[in-house]
Design a protein around this motif. Structure first.
Motif, PDB file in Angstrom:
ATOM      1  N   THR A 118      50.649  67.672  23.413  1.00 42.19           N
ATOM      2  CA  THR A 118      51.604  66.835  24.129  1.00 42.19           C
ATOM      3  C   THR A 118      52.877  67.614  24.439  1.00 42.19           C
ATOM      4  O   THR A 118      53.428  67.498  25.532  1.00 42.19           O
ATOM      5  N   GLU A 119      53.331  68.422  23.488  1.00 42.19           N
ATOM      6  CA  GLU A 119      54.508  69.268  23.741  1.00 42.19           C
ATOM      7  C   GLU A 119      54.274  70.174  24.938  1.00 42.19           C
ATOM      8  O   GLU A 119      55.154  70.327  25.794  1.00 42.19           O
ATOM      9  N   ALA A 122      54.068  68.308  28.332  1.00 39.80           N
ATOM     10  CA  ALA A 122      55.374  67.820  28.783  1.00 39.80           C
ATOM     11  C   ALA A 122      56.111  68.856  29.624  1.00 39.80           C
ATOM     12  O   ALA A 122      56.979  68.496  30.423  1.00 39.80           O
ATOM     13  N   ARG A 123      55.720  70.124  29.503  1.00 41.65           N
ATOM     14  CA  ARG A 123      56.318  71.162  30.365  1.00 41.65           C
ATOM     15  C   ARG A 123      56.049  70.874  31.838  1.00 41.65           C
ATOM     16  O   ARG A 123      56.774  71.335  32.706  1.00 41.65           O
ATOM     17  N   LEU A 125      56.629  68.314  33.369  1.00 42.37           N
ATOM     18  CA  LEU A 125      57.732  67.552  33.970  1.00 42.37           C
ATOM     19  C   LEU A 125      58.652  68.441  34.778  1.00 42.37           C
ATOM     20  O   LEU A 125      59.357  67.967  35.674  1.00 42.37           O
ATOM     21  N   THR A 136      51.785  64.609  34.759  1.00 45.84           N
ATOM     22  CA  THR A 136      52.444  64.698  33.453  1.00 45.84           C
ATOM     23  C   THR A 136      53.046  63.351  33.058  1.00 45.84           C
ATOM     24  O   THR A 136      52.872  62.894  31.923  1.00 45.84           O
ATOM     25  N   LEU A 140      51.855  61.230  29.818  1.00 48.01           N
ATOM     26  CA  LEU A 140      52.780  60.810  28.766  1.00 48.01           C
ATOM     27  C   LEU A 140      52.806  59.284  28.627  1.00 48.01           C
ATOM     28  O   LEU A 140      52.953  58.761  27.527  1.00 48.01           O
ATOM     29  N   ALA A 145      54.021  58.763  23.268  1.00 47.04           N
ATOM     30  CA  ALA A 145      54.932  59.896  23.410  1.00 47.04           C
ATOM     31  C   ALA A 145      56.392  59.440  23.344  1.00 47.04           C
ATOM     32  O   ALA A 145      57.190  59.745  24.216  1.00 47.04           O
ATOM     33  N   TRP A 148      59.275  61.660  24.075  1.00 45.80           N
ATOM     34  CA  TRP A 148      59.533  62.099  25.446  1.00 45.80           C
ATOM     35  C   TRP A 148      60.269  61.041  26.267  1.00 45.80           C
ATOM     36  O   TRP A 148      60.468  61.220  27.463  1.00 45.80           O
ATOM     37  N   GLU A 149      60.705  59.960  25.634  1.00 46.30           N
ATOM     38  CA  GLU A 149      61.386  58.907  26.390  1.00 46.30           C
ATOM     39  C   GLU A 149      62.660  59.422  27.053  1.00 46.30           C
ATOM     40  O   GLU A 149      62.961  59.043  28.185  1.00 46.30           O
ATOM     41  N   ARG A 151      63.244  62.478  28.121  1.00 46.35           N
ATOM     42  CA  ARG A 151      62.832  63.281  29.295  1.00 46.35           C
ATOM     43  C   ARG A 151      62.320  62.388  30.421  1.00 46.35           C
ATOM     44  O   ARG A 151      62.623  62.611  31.586  1.00 46.35           O
ATOM     45  N   LEU A 152      61.525  61.363  30.063  1.00 44.59           N
ATOM     46  CA  LEU A 152      61.028  60.446  31.088  1.00 44.59           C
ATOM     47  C   LEU A 152      62.177  59.690  31.748  1.00 44.59           C
ATOM     48  O   LEU A 152      62.151  59.444  32.958  1.00 44.59           O
TER      49      LEU A 152
END
Length: 176
Positions: A118-119, A122-123, A125, A136, A140, A145, A148-149, A151-152
């Motif tokens: 998952t890490e 996430a790239r 994004l 992506t 997610l 995830a 990652w909120e 980042r989202l």
């Protein structure tokens, strides 16, 4: 010679033997068969053999084969089954020049349901290609995830593509 036999069963037997044996040049031969054989069962056997040998060359071959739409799903499934020890090798596919291949790698990483996978996914994004960013966000959204909120949220506010912003907003609402 057995890889070019007229009978598909002989080719499949040869592929299984190569997959069991491994060694130098085997990944190239298996990739060639997977890409070029007109028999779907033979191509699938070659993909399975690549997944079995699990060398860096074999993983790279599976990643490259995702460029072929007719082989993509088989390869994604094989890549997703590689296991945690091969996540880093799979992650290198995120640098592939073809966006469709990077999307396939995102899909394979998401199917692994592993924190490191998952890490890495996430790239995507930050990918220059909108299709990769959208894949992506969707990946997610289907994973747990929560990390990652943030980042989202940034994607939902700042992505240049309104479709991706909307997908990120929906992903965040789905987590509420």
């Amino acid at each position: 010679a057995a890889l070019r036999a007229r009978e598909p069963e002989r080719r499949i037997d040869a592929l299984r033997a190569l997959g069991a044996r491994g060694g130098d040049g085997v990944a190239d031969a298996l990739q060639w068969v997977a890409a070029s054989d007109s028999d779907a069962q033979v191509a699938q056997a070659a993909i399975d053999a690549l997944a079995h040998i699990q060398t860096p060359d074999a993983v790279n071959a599976l990643i490259s084969l995702t460029a072929d739409r007719t082989r993509r799903e088989w390869c994604i499934a094989a890549l997703a089954r590689l296991g945690a020890a091969r996540i880093e090798w799979l992650g290198k596919g995120l640098a592939h020049p073809q966006a469709s291949v990077r999307v396939a790698v995102i899909d394979a990483l998401a199917r692994m349901k592993h924190a490191r996978a998952t890490e890495l996914l996430a790239r995507g994004l930050d990918d220059a290609d909108a299709a990769v960013r959208l894949a992506t966000v969707n990946a997610l959204a289907h994973l747990d995830a929560r990390l990652w909120e943030r980042r989202l949220s940034a994607v939902a506010r700042n992505d240049a593509d309104p479709i991706i912003r909307r997908a990120a907003q929906q992903a965040l609402r789905g987590k509420a």
